[in-house]
Design an enzyme around this catalytic site. Structure first.
Site, PDB file in Angstrom:
ATOM      1  N   CYS A   1       0.817  -1.210   0.000  1.00 12.12           N
ATOM      2  CA  CYS A   1       0.000   0.000   0.000  1.00 12.12           C
ATOM      3  C   CYS A   1       0.850   1.258   0.000  1.00 12.12           C
ATOM      4  CB  CYS A   1      -0.916   0.000   1.227  1.00 12.12           C
ATOM      5  SG  CYS A   1      -2.218  -1.216   1.043  1.00 12.12           S
TER       6      CYS A   1
ATOM      7  N   CYS B   1      -2.727  -0.619  -3.584  1.00 11.17           N
ATOM      8  CA  CYS B   1      -3.781  -0.033  -2.763  1.00 11.17           C
ATOM      9  C   CYS B   1      -3.352   1.303  -2.180  1.00 11.17           C
ATOM     10  CB  CYS B   1      -4.231  -1.003  -1.682  1.00 11.17           C
ATOM     11  SG  CYS B   1      -2.906  -1.646  -0.684  1.00 11.17           S
TER      12      CYS B   1
HETATM   13  C1  LIG Z   1      -1.624   4.478   3.083  1.00  6.54           C
HETATM   14  O1  LIG Z   1      -1.920   5.859   3.180  1.00  6.54           O
HETATM   15  C2  LIG Z   1      -3.119   6.155   3.824  1.00  6.54           C
HETATM   16  C3  LIG Z   1      -3.314   7.670   3.789  1.00  6.54           C
HETATM   17  O2  LIG Z   1      -3.235   8.129   2.465  1.00  6.54           O
HETATM   18  C4  LIG Z   1      -3.093   5.629   5.250  1.00  6.54           C
HETATM   19  O3  LIG Z   1      -4.356   5.851   5.864  1.00  6.54           O
HETATM   20  C5  LIG Z   1      -2.766   4.138   5.223  1.00  6.54           C
HETATM   21  O4  LIG Z   1      -2.613   3.677   6.543  1.00  6.54           O
HETATM   22  C6  LIG Z   1      -1.504   3.876   4.450  1.00  6.54           C
HETATM   23  N1  LIG Z   1      -1.294   2.440   4.345  1.00  6.54           N
HETATM   24  C7  LIG Z   1      -0.134   1.865   4.590  1.00  6.54           C
HETATM   25  C8  LIG Z   1      -0.092   0.367   4.519  1.00  6.54           C
HETATM   26  O5  LIG Z   1       0.880   2.507   4.849  1.00  6.54           O
END
Ligand SMILES: *[C@@H]1O[C@H](CO)[C@@H](O)[C@H](O)[C@H]1NC(C)=O
Ligand SMILES: *[C@@H]1O[C@H](CO)[C@@H](O)[C@H](O)[C@H]1NC(C)=O
Ligand SMILES: *[C@@H]1O[C@H](CO)[C@@H](O)[C@H](O)[C@H]1NC(C)=O
Ligand SMILES: *[C@@H]1O[C@H](CO)[C@@H](O)[C@H](O)[C@H]1NC(C)=O
Ligand SMILES: *[C@@H]1O[C@H](CO)[C@@H](O)[C@H](O)[C@H]1NC(C)=O
Ligand SMILES: *[C@@H]1O[C@H](CO)[C@@H](O)[C@H](O)[C@H]1NC(C)=O
Length: 273
Positions: A98, A179
């Site tokens: 992500c 994602c």
């Molecule tokens: C990805 O970014 C979003 C905010 O844009 C955040 O809420 C989320 O936790 C992040 N995911 C990871 C796996 O870092």
């Protein structure tokens, strides 16, 4: 007369025999050389495959190789559809990453010289399968269990060729694991930075859905000879095909900024551009 004829035909027979023998020997030599070459191609390719795989601290590499080569050996190299690679994806799945997934189109060198030095982003070629097969050519042929690396059909020669089907299948999967924030590096030195026939345009972008992907951030690489900017029609096309729930964003980034960030590992990723 009869003896003469007999001797004559005897000589002819010996001559025939000699020619036949030489021909047979030549054929055997050619066959042996060919089969050694093929075996050599297979073993060289397999060595590269396993060496690259092991860099991922993956201890299942022999099994991944077995699954991989079963897909195309003894098969017409133009009759390998993308679904044929499903078992390979199962054997070496893509891990979700992500906010770090980076796609690219017509910017391969720039994007990889960046991701090699910094781990801000992950491209297809930084994943196990992508890295193992990057830059390689492989195919099989009917009636043989060898892996060929020469004489394989080219990218556009037939739709379902061994190499192209792999990249299509793997790219679809890679896009499915993206994602959060997704980034794509596009080329500002060409009139169509978004090309609907590219892998990004024809496969990846179509797999993004707003349930998983929040933002698509385009980084348009600007070189001295840039011909477009973020307002170009080609990028309007990209917005049209993008799933409506995904927020679109475009930033023009001078190539020099990317290079600077590559050579300053202490610089936080967010402040690169
Ligand atoms: C990805 O970014 C979003 C905010 O844009 C955040 O809420 C989320 O936790 C992040 N995911 C990871 C796996 O870092
Ligand atoms: C290529 O494979 C697909 C299945 O993925 C099939 O629908 C299509 O007809 C094939 N194309 C050719 C030219 O064989
Ligand atoms: C953009 O495409 C041009 C033409 O193919 C190429 O010369 C240039 O290196 C590419 N730019 C980047 C940043 O990859
Ligand atoms: C191909 O088959 C031959 C004979 O069955 C076997 O000796 C060889 O190991 C096989 N090669 C591969 C790459 O599976
Ligand atoms: C996601 O992208 C948006 C828009 O570019 C940006 O404001 C935000 O900081 C990014 N979040 C992460 C976690 O990268
Ligand atoms: C972007 O390109 C268009 C068309 O070439 C031009 O009119 C516009 O001024 C450019 N915008 C910027 C910010 O450079």
């Amino acid at each position: 007369m009869e003896r003469g004829e007999f001797r004559g035909s005897g000589k002819r027979r010996r001559k025939c025999c000699l020619i036949l023998c030489v021909a047979v020997i030549l054929i055997i030599i050619i066959a042996v050389v060919l089969s050694l070459t093929l075996r050599q191609e297979t073993s060289d390719f397999k060595t590269i495959f396993l060496d690259r795989c092991k860099k991922f601290k993956e201890n299942n590499c022999e099994n991944i190789w077995e699954v991989f080569q079963k897909i195309y050996v003894n098969r017409d190299p133009c009759q390998v559809p993308m679904e044929a690679y499903d078992p390979l994806i199962t054997a070496a799945p893509f891990k979700p990453s992500c906010n770090k997934t980076m796609f690219w189109s017509k910017t391969k060198d720039v994007v990889h010289s960046f991701t090699e030095k910094r781990d801000c982003f992950l491209t297809m070629e930084d994943t196990l399968l992508g890295s193992v097969l990057d830059g390689l050519t492989w195919c099989g042929k009917e009636g043989s269990n060898e892996t060929l690396t020469t004489g394989c059909p080219g990218w556009t020669e037939c739709e379902n060729n061994t190499v192209r089907s792999f990249w299509n299948r793997a790219s679809a999967e890679f896009a499915d694991t993206a994602c959060g924030n997704v980034t794509v590096m596009l080329n500002g030195s060409i009139m169509t930075p978004f090309d609907s026939r590219s892998i990004f345009g024809s496969i990846e972008v179509k797999r993004f859905n707003s349930k998983r992907v929040r933002n698509l951030n385009v980084l348009l690489v600007m070189q001295k000879n840039a011909v477009v900017n973020c307002t170009t029609d080609s990028l309007q096309e990209l917005q049209k095909v993008l799933d409506k729930g995904i927020k679109y964003n475009c930033k023009e980034v001078p190539e020099s900024l990317i290079e600077e960030c590559s050579s300053h590992p202490e610089k936080p990723c967010e402040s690169c551009w």
